[in-house]
Design a protein around this motif. Structure first.
Motif, PDB file in Angstrom:
ATOM      1  N   VAL A  74       0.830  -1.207   0.000  1.00 26.93           N
ATOM      2  CA  VAL A  74       0.000   0.000   0.000  1.00 26.93           C
ATOM      3  C   VAL A  74       0.866   1.258   0.000  1.00 26.93           C
ATOM      4  O   VAL A  74       0.816   2.056  -0.927  1.00 26.93           O
ATOM      5  CB  VAL A  74      -1.003   0.057   1.176  1.00 26.93           C
ATOM      6  N   SER A  75       1.687   1.460   1.038  1.00 30.02           N
ATOM      7  CA  SER A  75       2.420   2.718   1.178  1.00 30.02           C
ATOM      8  C   SER A  75       3.670   2.781   0.315  1.00 30.02           C
ATOM      9  O   SER A  75       4.100   3.862  -0.082  1.00 30.02           O
ATOM     10  CB  SER A  75       2.784   2.967   2.636  1.00 30.02           C
ATOM     11  N   SER A 434      -8.623   1.743   2.600  1.00 24.80           N
ATOM     12  CA  SER A 434      -7.170   1.822   2.491  1.00 24.80           C
ATOM     13  C   SER A 434      -6.661   3.230   2.786  1.00 24.80           C
ATOM     14  O   SER A 434      -7.354   4.218   2.535  1.00 24.80           O
ATOM     15  CB  SER A 434      -6.742   1.413   1.080  1.00 24.80           C
ATOM     16  N   MET A 435      -5.426   3.323   3.266  1.00 23.05           N
ATOM     17  CA  MET A 435      -4.827   4.634   3.522  1.00 23.05           C
ATOM     18  C   MET A 435      -4.559   5.390   2.219  1.00 23.05           C
ATOM     19  O   MET A 435      -4.493   6.617   2.213  1.00 23.05           O
ATOM     20  CB  MET A 435      -3.525   4.490   4.313  1.00 23.05           C
ATOM     21  N   LEU A 436      -4.391   4.640   1.120  1.00 19.96           N
ATOM     22  CA  LEU A 436      -4.219   5.230  -0.203  1.00 19.96           C
ATOM     23  C   LEU A 436      -5.180   4.536  -1.160  1.00 19.96           C
ATOM     24  O   LEU A 436      -5.447   3.344  -1.022  1.00 19.96           O
ATOM     25  CB  LEU A 436      -2.775   5.058  -0.697  1.00 19.96           C
ATOM     26  N   PRO A 437      -5.692   5.247  -2.173  1.00 20.95           N
ATOM     27  CA  PRO A 437      -6.723   4.666  -3.043  1.00 20.95           C
ATOM     28  C   PRO A 437      -6.179   3.630  -4.028  1.00 20.95           C
ATOM     29  O   PRO A 437      -5.030   3.688  -4.455  1.00 20.95           O
ATOM     30  CB  PRO A 437      -7.290   5.881  -3.774  1.00 20.95           C
ATOM     31  N   PHE A 438      -7.058   2.707  -4.385  1.00 19.79           N
ATOM     32  CA  PHE A 438      -6.814   1.726  -5.437  1.00 19.79           C
ATOM     33  C   PHE A 438      -7.926   1.867  -6.469  1.00 19.79           C
ATOM     34  O   PHE A 438      -9.105   1.964  -6.104  1.00 19.79           O
ATOM     35  CB  PHE A 438      -6.834   0.295  -4.877  1.00 19.79           C
ATOM     36  N   SER A 439      -7.570   1.853  -7.746  1.00 17.51           N
ATOM     37  CA  SER A 439      -8.592   1.928  -8.789  1.00 17.51           C
ATOM     38  C   SER A 439      -9.260   0.566  -8.957  1.00 17.51           C
ATOM     39  O   SER A 439      -8.692  -0.476  -8.607  1.00 17.51           O
ATOM     40  CB  SER A 439      -7.968   2.359 -10.117  1.00 17.51           C
TER      41      SER A 439
END
Length: 470
Positions: A74-75, A434-439
């Motif tokens: 993720v990060s 999620s802490m960051l987006p996923f398409s």
């Protein structure tokens, strides 16, 4: 089965099984289930990436620095393999959403221990194929579960929890490092020095419920690497004079360890978690959701809820009552049956329901106050040794109408199993937190890659897909 005269033969049998297990010799069902275990672990880590436990884990990894070998999912930070494994495995357990083995006296969260070191080694060595990875994961989870179920004393009573986990992570690491028999045996001996597991963390709802998973994942990889460079370890870590079974778990059933070893792979009996809470709470959640769907009531219609289960599960998810009816921490809430059953009156139980602010939801608090949970004598008589107990659910509605159901095998149980498609739905739900987006495209590609893992010549393309978009 006695240990006398068998120690050397049994240890050799285990080590050679680890060495000889190959994609071609593992049953198809075990290979397919390994795919779901990998997808489930990734989903759980993505969903847990914004939890404070995951933030702590990334901070811990950043302190040490070192060679940039493997990706923090993720990060995207790059850490030495052992540190990346610690962070990823801890994050995968942060929400208690990862799958578990429930067909034994003690639960066993094998997948999210064993998958992170497997993927770290596949990133470190691009020559590892999808087939090789699947064989290693299926073998590791199988042995991990076998060791766990061979222990017949309940960890609630002994205070020793899943000490065997380090040998699952050692198994996956030795196979993917392609160690020979002597070094594999040394790795298992070295792993004994890393073995640890305690139940006080559940008693207090401590962060070490998750961190301990990361520590044992790192320990397995470190044990294998230690053997690779030349360290030796005890040759009889399981059955020696001071081996595991004599020193720590003298109550055991070795048939549950070695019976049909190499023929039946019990990794295909893992239980999928559709809801992010302790598996002991899932029969109750499933029961209330089924009643709600069938009879079309809402939380506002509920006057009271009564649940019955066995004493073992009651001691874990109902006691201490003052804490479980007033959870002030997400970890405690995930192990609180009154809390999760009160959340389920909304028609779902999601990651967001365990955010600190959600714990104060007045609608949930009202249902909790009207929830009664007791030991059911009949369930305790027939299923007294099952930590994940069958559960009865009785709901009383306004107007005096009552509905009742008993759930023995909730959705996700190996006899009520999930599919890879269910794993994809879970991945998408986890990505929303999620802490960051996923398409959507990115998530679809992750699913397709795992589905076709047995055809992948390398795992290299996967790791870019595991990065959230900044």
């Amino acid at each position: 089965m006695s240990l006398d005269g068998l120690a050397k033969d049994l240890t050799t049998q285990i080590i050679r099984h680890v060495l000889d297990s190959r994609f071609e010799t593992i049953p198809k069902e075990a290979i397919e289930r390994a795919k779901l275990s990998i997808l489930d672990t990734l989903a759980s880590a993505i969903g847990g990436s914004n939890d404070r436990i995951a933030h702590f884990a990334r901070q811990l990894g950043a302190f040490s620095g070192g060679k940039a070998e493997c990706t923090v999912w993720v990060s995207g930070e790059k850490l030495p393999a052992c540190l990346a494994v610690l962070v990823n495995a801890t994050t995968a357990r942060a929400l208690d959403f990862d799958e578990t083995y429930e067909l034994c006296i003690n639960g066993c969260h094998a997948s999210a221990y064993d998958v992170p070191p497997a993927l770290a080694l596949a990133e470190r060595d691009s020559s590892i194929t999808g087939r090789e990875l699947l064989a290693a994961v299926a073998t590791a989870i199988d042995l991990h579960v076998r060791l766990a179920r061979s222990v017949t004393a309940n960890s609630i009573n002994t205070g020793r929890d899943n000490m065997v986990a380090v040998w699952g992570t050692t198994t996956v690491s030795t196979k993917l490092l392609r160690l020979d028999e002597e070094k594999t045996r040394n790795a298992f001996g070295i792993a004994y020095a890393h073995a640890a597991g305690e139940f006080q963390m559940y008693e207090e709802g401590a962060h070490t419920v998750s961190l301990q998973q990361g520590l044992r994942a790192r320990s397995g990889l470190e044990s294998a690497l230690s053997a690779m460079v030349g360290f030796n370890g005890p040759r009889e870590p399981f059955f020696g004079k001071y081996g595991f079974y004599k020193a720590f778990e003298p109550t055991y059933d070795l048939d549950l360890l070695v019976n049909k070893l190499g023929c039946n792979y019990v990794n295909d009996r893992m239980s999928f978690k559709p809801w992010p809470s302790c598996k002991c709470t899932h029969p109750g959640i499933d029961g209330l959701l089924q009643l709600r769907e069938k009879h079309s009531f809402t939380g506002e219609d509920i006057v009271s809820i009564e649940l019955g289960l066995n004493l073992l599960a009651e001691s874990l998810v109902v006691q201490p009552r003052a804490q479980k009816w007033n959870p002030k921490d997400p970890v405690v809430a995930r192990f609180s049956l009154p809390y999760v059953i009160s959340v389920a009156q909304h028609g779902r139980v999601t990651i967001g329901d365990f955010r600190p602010e959600a714990l104060k939801n007045p609608a949930v608090r009202r249902i909790m106050a009207a929830t009664k949970i007791e030991v059911d004598p009949e369930i305790d008589r027939t299923h007294g040794l099952h930590q994940n107990s069958p559960t009865t659910v009785k709901v009383k509605l306004k107007g005096g109408v009552e509905h009742f159901i008993r759930i023995d095998k909730p959705f996700g149980h190996p006899e009520n199993p999930a599919s890879l498609a269910d794993g994809m739905r879970k991945l998408k739900a986890c990505a929303e937190m999620s802490m960051l987006p996923f398409s959507d495209k990115q998530l679809g590609l992750i699913g397709e890659f795992i589905d076709d893992l047995d055809k992948q010549p390398t795992l290299a393309p996967l790791f870019e897909l595991l990065l959230g978009r900044k």
